[in-house]
Design a protein around this motif. Structure first.
Motif, PDB file in Angstrom:
ATOM      1  N   SER A 175       0.827  -1.200   0.000  1.00 17.01           N
ATOM      2  CA  SER A 175       0.000   0.000   0.000  1.00 17.01           C
ATOM      3  C   SER A 175       0.866   1.257   0.000  1.00 17.01           C
ATOM      4  CB  SER A 175      -0.924  -0.004   1.217  1.00 17.01           C
ATOM      5  OG  SER A 175      -1.692   1.180   1.252  1.00 17.01           O
ATOM      6  N   ARG A 176       0.315   2.322  -0.560  1.00 17.05           N
ATOM      7  CA  ARG A 176       0.938   3.641  -0.466  1.00 17.05           C
ATOM      8  C   ARG A 176       0.631   4.308   0.861  1.00 17.05           C
ATOM      9  NH1 ARG A 176       0.029   2.330  -5.481  1.00 17.05           N
ATOM     10  NH2 ARG A 176       1.377   3.076  -7.165  1.00 17.05           N
ATOM     11  N   HIS A 177      -0.251   3.717   1.633  1.00 11.64           N
ATOM     12  CA  HIS A 177      -0.661   4.300   2.903  1.00 11.64           C
ATOM     13  C   HIS A 177       0.162   3.700   4.030  1.00 11.64           C
ATOM     14  CE1 HIS A 177      -4.022   5.990   0.709  1.00 11.64           C
ATOM     15  NE2 HIS A 177      -4.261   4.792   0.211  1.00 11.64           N
ATOM     16  N   GLY A 178       0.354   4.495   5.039  1.00 12.45           N
ATOM     17  CA  GLY A 178       1.041   3.965   6.216  1.00 12.45           C
ATOM     18  C   GLY A 178       2.348   4.610   6.605  1.00 12.45           C
ATOM     19  N   PRO A 179       3.437   4.655   5.770  1.00 12.59           N
ATOM     20  CA  PRO A 179       3.519   4.332   4.342  1.00 12.59           C
ATOM     21  C   PRO A 179       3.984   2.906   4.039  1.00 12.59           C
ATOM     22  CG  PRO A 179       5.518   5.432   5.001  1.00 12.59           C
ATOM     23  CD  PRO A 179       4.689   5.277   6.257  1.00 12.59           C
ATOM     24  N   HIS A 180       4.222   2.098   5.053  1.00 11.19           N
ATOM     25  CA  HIS A 180       4.796   0.777   4.806  1.00 11.19           C
ATOM     26  C   HIS A 180       3.794  -0.347   5.086  1.00 11.19           C
ATOM     27  CE1 HIS A 180       8.638   2.568   4.069  1.00 11.19           C
ATOM     28  NE2 HIS A 180       8.685   3.101   5.268  1.00 11.19           N
ATOM     29  N   HIS A 181       2.518  -0.080   4.955  1.00 10.44           N
ATOM     30  CA  HIS A 181       1.512  -1.097   5.253  1.00 10.44           C
ATOM     31  C   HIS A 181       1.356  -2.071   4.086  1.00 10.44           C
ATOM     32  CE1 HIS A 181      -0.711   1.545   8.466  1.00 10.44           C
ATOM     33  NE2 HIS A 181       0.586   1.438   8.663  1.00 10.44           N
ATOM     34  N   LEU A 182       1.108  -3.320   4.424  1.00 11.89           N
ATOM     35  CA  LEU A 182       0.795  -4.357   3.445  1.00 11.89           C
ATOM     36  C   LEU A 182      -0.660  -4.770   3.634  1.00 11.89           C
ATOM     37  CD1 LEU A 182       3.995  -6.549   3.809  1.00 11.89           C
ATOM     38  CD2 LEU A 182       3.366  -5.242   1.779  1.00 11.89           C
ATOM     39  N   GLU A 183      -1.406  -4.791   2.542  1.00 11.24           N
ATOM     40  CA  GLU A 183      -2.802  -5.221   2.577  1.00 11.24           C
ATOM     41  C   GLU A 183      -2.878  -6.665   2.087  1.00 11.24           C
ATOM     42  OE1 GLU A 183      -5.571  -3.696   3.555  1.00 11.24           O
ATOM     43  OE2 GLU A 183      -4.748  -1.698   3.998  1.00 11.24           O
ATOM     44  N   VAL A 184      -3.568  -7.511   2.852  1.00  7.31           N
ATOM     45  CA  VAL A 184      -3.707  -8.924   2.530  1.00  7.31           C
ATOM     46  C   VAL A 184      -5.192  -9.252   2.437  1.00  7.31           C
ATOM     47  CG1 VAL A 184      -3.264 -11.297   3.290  1.00  7.31           C
ATOM     48  CG2 VAL A 184      -1.538  -9.512   3.673  1.00  7.31           C
ATOM     49  N   TYR A 185      -5.583  -9.868   1.331  1.00  4.44           N
ATOM     50  CA  TYR A 185      -6.953 -10.328   1.139  1.00  4.44           C
ATOM     51  C   TYR A 185      -6.889 -11.836   0.910  1.00  4.44           C
ATOM     52  CZ  TYR A 185      -7.822  -5.370   0.534  1.00  4.44           C
ATOM     53  OH  TYR A 185      -7.885  -4.010   0.735  1.00  4.44           O
ATOM     54  N   ALA A 186      -7.531 -12.595   1.783  1.00  7.89           N
ATOM     55  CA  ALA A 186      -7.431 -14.053   1.733  1.00  7.89           C
ATOM     56  C   ALA A 186      -8.830 -14.655   1.699  1.00  7.89           C
ATOM     57  CB  ALA A 186      -6.665 -14.572   2.944  1.00  7.89           C
ATOM     58  N   ARG A 187      -8.997 -15.645   0.835  1.00 10.02           N
ATOM     59  CA  ARG A 187     -10.299 -16.312   0.694  1.00 10.02           C
ATOM     60  C   ARG A 187     -10.290 -17.640   1.435  1.00 10.02           C
ATOM     61  NH1 ARG A 187     -12.162 -20.189  -2.678  1.00 10.02           N
ATOM     62  NH2 ARG A 187     -10.291 -20.049  -3.998  1.00 10.02           N
ATOM     63  N   SER A 188     -11.320 -17.835   2.251  1.00  7.80           N
ATOM     64  CA  SER A 188     -11.553 -19.106   2.927  1.00  7.80           C
ATOM     65  C   SER A 188     -12.926 -19.591   2.504  1.00  7.80           C
ATOM     66  CB  SER A 188     -11.489 -18.931   4.448  1.00  7.80           C
ATOM     67  OG  SER A 188     -11.771 -20.147   5.112  1.00  7.80           O
ATOM     68  N   GLY A 189     -12.960 -20.677   1.730  1.00 12.24           N
ATOM     69  CA  GLY A 189     -14.233 -21.096   1.160  1.00 12.24           C
ATOM     70  C   GLY A 189     -14.761 -20.042   0.208  1.00 12.24           C
ATOM     71  N   THR A 190     -15.951 -19.532   0.475  1.00 14.26           N
ATOM     72  CA  THR A 190     -16.546 -18.502  -0.385  1.00 14.26           C
ATOM     73  C   THR A 190     -16.559 -17.126   0.276  1.00 14.26           C
ATOM     74  OG1 THR A 190     -18.765 -19.069   0.435  1.00 14.26           O
ATOM     75  CG2 THR A 190     -18.010 -20.179  -1.576  1.00 14.26           C
ATOM     76  N   HIS A 191     -15.727 -16.952   1.306  1.00 13.94           N
ATOM     77  CA  HIS A 191     -15.705 -15.679   2.031  1.00 13.94           C
ATOM     78  C   HIS A 191     -14.326 -15.038   1.940  1.00 13.94           C
ATOM     79  CE1 HIS A 191     -19.674 -16.406   3.725  1.00 13.94           C
ATOM     80  NE2 HIS A 191     -19.283 -17.626   4.010  1.00 13.94           N
ATOM     81  N   LEU A 192     -14.325 -13.720   1.728  1.00  8.10           N
ATOM     82  CA  LEU A 192     -13.095 -12.950   1.606  1.00  8.10           C
ATOM     83  C   LEU A 192     -12.791 -12.253   2.925  1.00  8.10           C
ATOM     84  CD1 LEU A 192     -10.976 -12.219  -0.581  1.00  8.10           C
ATOM     85  CD2 LEU A 192     -12.320 -10.155  -1.040  1.00  8.10           C
ATOM     86  N   HIS A 193     -11.517 -12.315   3.351  1.00  9.72           N
ATOM     87  CA  HIS A 193     -11.079 -11.709   4.606  1.00  9.72           C
ATOM     88  C   HIS A 193      -9.940 -10.731   4.320  1.00  9.72           C
ATOM     89  CE1 HIS A 193     -13.355 -14.741   6.915  1.00  9.72           C
ATOM     90  NE2 HIS A 193     -13.017 -15.544   5.915  1.00  9.72           N
ATOM     91  N   ARG A 194      -9.836  -9.719   5.181  1.00 12.25           N
ATOM     92  CA  ARG A 194      -8.792  -8.702   5.024  1.00 12.25           C
ATOM     93  C   ARG A 194      -7.920  -8.659   6.264  1.00 12.25           C
ATOM     94  NH1 ARG A 194      -9.507  -2.374   5.923  1.00 12.25           N
ATOM     95  NH2 ARG A 194      -7.371  -1.686   5.465  1.00 12.25           N
ATOM     96  N   LEU A 195      -6.608  -8.677   6.046  1.00 13.20           N
ATOM     97  CA  LEU A 195      -5.637  -8.483   7.118  1.00 13.20           C
ATOM     98  C   LEU A 195      -4.689  -7.371   6.673  1.00 13.20           C
ATOM     99  CD1 LEU A 195      -5.921 -11.894   6.633  1.00 13.20           C
ATOM    100  CD2 LEU A 195      -4.990 -11.760   8.946  1.00 13.20           C
ATOM    101  N   ARG A 196      -4.027  -6.750   7.634  1.00 13.51           N
ATOM    102  CA  ARG A 196      -3.126  -5.631   7.318  1.00 13.51           C
ATOM    103  C   ARG A 196      -1.878  -5.737   8.175  1.00 13.51           C
ATOM    104  NH1 ARG A 196      -2.694  -0.509   9.688  1.00 13.51           N
ATOM    105  NH2 ARG A 196      -4.489  -1.067  10.987  1.00 13.51           N
TER     106      ARG A 196
END
Length: 323
Positions: free
Chosen positions: A89-110
């Motif tokens: 990500s450009r925000h933070g400025p050193h943040h990493l955005e993670v989007y992970a799918r489990s089954g049919t659901h999407l999750h977000r971690l940072r």
């Protein structure tokens, strides 16, 4: 005189994984290390990083020398994941955005330097079969996903409230993607464009939709990845043979083939451009149960080597992988 790295003490193959993989060049290190995410075989996610520092640079104690992979760190436990995406990500400025799918659901971690990995509210994508993420050059996060109807849909977030993101469907033509028997959706941010390009892959053929709505046919593919090169989007598509098709939509005569290392089917692939070398794309793919690291300079054959963690000595030596 350049510093000489300490002798290597410990090596290990990556942890057993499943499903998708993700790759992005981060902002740590002298030239930006490459972050690799894996879905654990049973619980959580793993992150490794590739040391992109120039040869001869002294590594951190217990870290990988330049040109080597770190050990893996597990995070996001308590859930079994099927696919994962990572965005520097450009925000933070050193943040990493993670989007992970489990089954049919999407999750977000940072990931942030202050709190490491934290769980965030997920995008309102509903039931998904696959999803991908990107951030355009203006800092806007985007998600593209396929529902059970195989229709591709887009979401974008207002970046002004980061890390809290409010998602909505983009207005106008940007939200209208062609219907088809798609199995994979890919996003590629392009310099100066507030809208990413979208790649849709299918067994009978695919399509690339540019930010202006222009479309270009892609060959049939079982799996693939895309990277934003200096000359536009660069698709790496596996059609079932011993090579990757490298496709540059709209660029006549630019398509190539890269012979693959290893044996067996390619079950996952991820790609990222390398900012410190124009024209270079790094890829990681799983073939025959082994992870391979490929470097494509955009002109000739790719170089390849197995993904192996190699660590130097330090004051806190322990297991190569933690978690």
């Amino acid at each position: 005189m350049a510093a000489q790295p300490p002798a290597l003490l410990r090596t290990a193959d990556p942890p057993p994984g499943r499903g998708g993989i993700a790759l992005a060049q981060g902002r740590y290190g002298l030239r930006g290390n490459v972050e690799l995410l894996l879905c654990d075989a049973s619980d959580g996610l793993w992150v490794l990083w590739f040391n992109s520092d120039p040869p001869g640079t002294e590594p951190e104690p217990s870290g990988p020398p330049p040109g080597e992979w770190s050990g893996a760190l597990r995070f996001g436990t308590g859930r079994r994941y099927d696919d994962v995406q990572i965005v520097q990500s450009r925000h933070g400025p050193h943040h990493l955005e993670v989007y992970a799918r489990s089954g049919t659901h999407l999750h977000r971690l940072r990931w942030s330097p202050e709190a490491a990995f934290t769980t965030e509210d997920p995008p309102p994508a509903g039931t998904v079969t696959t999803a991908t993420a990107a951030e355009t050059t203006d800092g806007t996060p985007w998600i593209a996903h396929l529902g059970t109807d195989r229709q591709a849909r887009l979401l974008r977030a207002d970046p002004s409230g980061h890390p809290r993101l409010a998602w909505s469907a983009p207005p106008g033509d940007a939200s209208r993607l062609p219907a088809g028997n798609w199995h994979t959706v890919l996003l590629t941010p392009l310099p100066g464009s507030p809208v990413p390009g979208v790649g849709l892959l299918g067994a009978d053929g695919g399509t690339y939709v540019g930010p202006a709505g222009d479309s270009h046919r892609l060959p049939p593919a079982r799996t693939g990845a895309v990277a934003t090169a200096h000359d536009g989007p660069r698709f790496y598509l596996w059609t079932g043979g011993t090579a990757l098709d490298v496709v540059h939509p709209g660029a006549s005569g630019a398509d190539r083939r890269l012979e693959l290392p290893g044996e067996g089917p390619v079950t996952a692939i991820a790609a990222t451009p390398l900012a410190h070398t124009e024209g270079r794309t790094d890829l990681v793919l799983r073939r025959g149960g082994r992870l391979w690291h490929l470097t494509d300079d955009g002109t000739g054959a790719a170089t390849s080597s197995p993904v192996v963690s190699r660590l130097t000595s330090g004051t806190n030596d322990g297991p190569v992988h933690r978690g």
